[in-house]
Write a protein that holds these residues in place. Structure first.
Motif, short mmCIF file in Angstrom:
data_model
loop_
_atom_site.label_atom_id
_atom_site.label_comp_id
_atom_site.label_asym_id
_atom_site.label_seq_id
_atom_site.Cartn_x
_atom_site.Cartn_y
_atom_site.Cartn_z
N SER A 165 0.83 -1.20 0.00
CA SER A 165 0.00 0.00 0.00
C SER A 165 0.87 1.26 0.00
O SER A 165 2.10 1.19 -0.02
N THR A 205 -5.09 1.90 -3.13
CA THR A 205 -4.78 0.48 -3.06
C THR A 205 -5.71 -0.32 -3.97
O THR A 205 -5.29 -1.23 -4.68
N ALA A 219 -5.23 -10.57 2.01
CA ALA A 219 -4.96 -9.24 2.56
C ALA A 219 -4.46 -9.36 3.99
O ALA A 219 -5.03 -10.09 4.79
N ASN A 256 -6.16 -2.48 4.03
CA ASN A 256 -5.82 -3.39 2.95
C ASN A 256 -6.96 -4.36 2.68
O ASN A 256 -7.18 -4.78 1.54
#
Length: 421
Positions: free
Chosen positions: A40, A84, A102, A108
């Protein structure tokens, strides 16, 4: 089977987070699984859009035009998730994974869930700590305030909408079950270490020992980041009592962080500055030489939600290298250490209890070989990356049809991928 890992940050940035990631990825590849990786905007080290580190290629998320780190809270997090998500769509089209995995925080997981829906991909969400508790520990939120509640709600949303969930500790799993998450949805895949990577020489470097003024001393050590929840102030407050009983004891603090200046001032205020060695941060390649100087590694974590729910890596590393471990009796440590069998525990937030525990451990050196042997056997048998990563088979297996368990190059394309390719 191909897994696309969505990460907060990665190597070459060094942290417990990035080292756990590295251990997972290496062992997954050793098992014959294909992995690809996206970080990210919180991977702040400059580099190319695709960067190789430690033999792995990481896709990076570029900063959107006009979006800086100084944006207002909520707007900043929203922009981070949107960035992201946009980058993840690009990477999914390129890599064509079977699973999105994730890793915390929810910043995320939310993009992964949204992209998973778009492409018909299952999403595994791995929780290493609850984002809201980490914010409290770092002083960016207060327990129960609006930001804490909103962050907790976002984490809960991500857990409920992910296909499967893993946590690194039983404490985290128990918290999720209390929120109403079905037990069969949550699998514990704990922290682990590569025991072979932590072999020590067993000998002190005489030049380093002399330079730090530790010749002839018994050394209590801590190597890591200086955050408030690590409880290092408690170790310093215990030192006057320890010194009265055992004047040969010194404390070695290797690292740095938000508490650095406060700890140095506290050592001076307590009159023990001459018994504490602050080295600052040292190059990663030199850390082992500092470990070799330590007689007992001390982990005096304070009792807060974060430390009760999350298991740290550092005690496992110490156990792997055959070092005695003395740790506070918080939930995260109890999942790793059996008092008197693989290490020693003492009541948290109690400098007098810590001082007494140090005296007890140093007086019981005859038991050290048995304790160290049991600790090393525990790490090799239950907390090696080989043993721990094998648990992902039970998580991934039900998510991927047998027809897709073939070499990645032959994996079929989800409909949306084929339509948009």
């Amino acid at each position: 089977m191909k897994i696309l890992h969505v990460l907060d940050h990665s190597v070459p940035m060094h942290s417990g987070y990035s080292f756990r990631t590295l251990g997972i990825l290496r062992e997954q590849r050793a098992r014959g699984w294909d992995t690809c990786h996206l970080t990210s905007l919180k991977h702040t080290r400059e580099g190319p859009p695709e960067e190789e580190a430690e033999g792995l290629v990481f896709h990076r998320t570029p900063m959107p035009p006009g979006r800086g780190a100084g944006a207002w809270p909520l707007l900043r997090e929203h922009a981070l998730m949107r960035a992201t998500e946009a980058r993840l769509i690009e990477v999914v089209r390129k890599e064509r994974p079977d699973i999105l995995h994730a890793h915390s925080p929810a910043l995320n997981a939310v993009p992964a869930v949204r992209v998973g829906r778009r492409f018909g991909l299952p999403v595994v969400y791995e929780i290493r700590a609850f984002w809201e508790d980490a914010a409290v520990s770092h002083g960016t939120a207060r327990a129960g305030d609006w930001r804490y509640r909103l962050t907790r709600a976002l984490e809960t949303w991500a857990v409920r909408h992910a296909t499967a969930v893993t946590t690194i500790a039983e404490g985290l799993r128990g918290d999720l079950l209390a929120r109403g998450v079905p037990p069969e949805k949550v699998t514990v895949i704990p922290n682990a270490v590569d025991a072979d990577a932590f072999r020590t020489s067993g000998r002190r470097d005489p030049d380093l020992e002399a330079r730090l003024g530790l010749g002839g001393c018994v050394v209590l050590g801590f190597l890591g980041s200086f955050y408030g929840y690590e409880g290092l102030d408690g170790l310093l407050r215990a030192l006057p009592d320890i010194a009265r009983r055992r004047p040969e004891v010194r404390v070695l603090l290797v690292g740095g962080g938000p508490e650095d200046a406060r700890l140095r001032a506290l050592a001076a205020d307590l009159g023990v500055a001459d018994r504490v060695v602050f080295t600052g941060r040292v190059p990663h390649a030199e850390v082992q030489a500092y470990y070799d100087l330590v007689d007992v590694l001390v982990f005096p974590r304070a009792r807060i939600r974060l430390t009760d729910l999350v298991t740290p890596l550092k005690p496992l590393e110490a156990m792997a290298m055959g070092k005695p471990v003395l740790a506070s009796d918080v939930g995260g440590h109890r999942e790793l250490i059996r008092d008197g069998a693989t290490g020693w525990l003492f009541p948290p937030d109690d400098p007098a209890a810590l001082a007494a525990a140090v005296d007890r451990v140093l007086a019981d050196r005859a038991r050290w070989p048995a304790v160290l042997e049991a600790a090393h056997a525990y790490v090799e048998g239950e907390r090696s990356w080989r043993a721990v990563v094998a648990r992902y088979e039970g998580v991934y297996g039900p998510l991927v049809p047998p027809s897709r368990r073939r070499p990645t190059s032959a994996a079929p394309q989800p409909a949306d991928m084929a339509a948009e390719a």
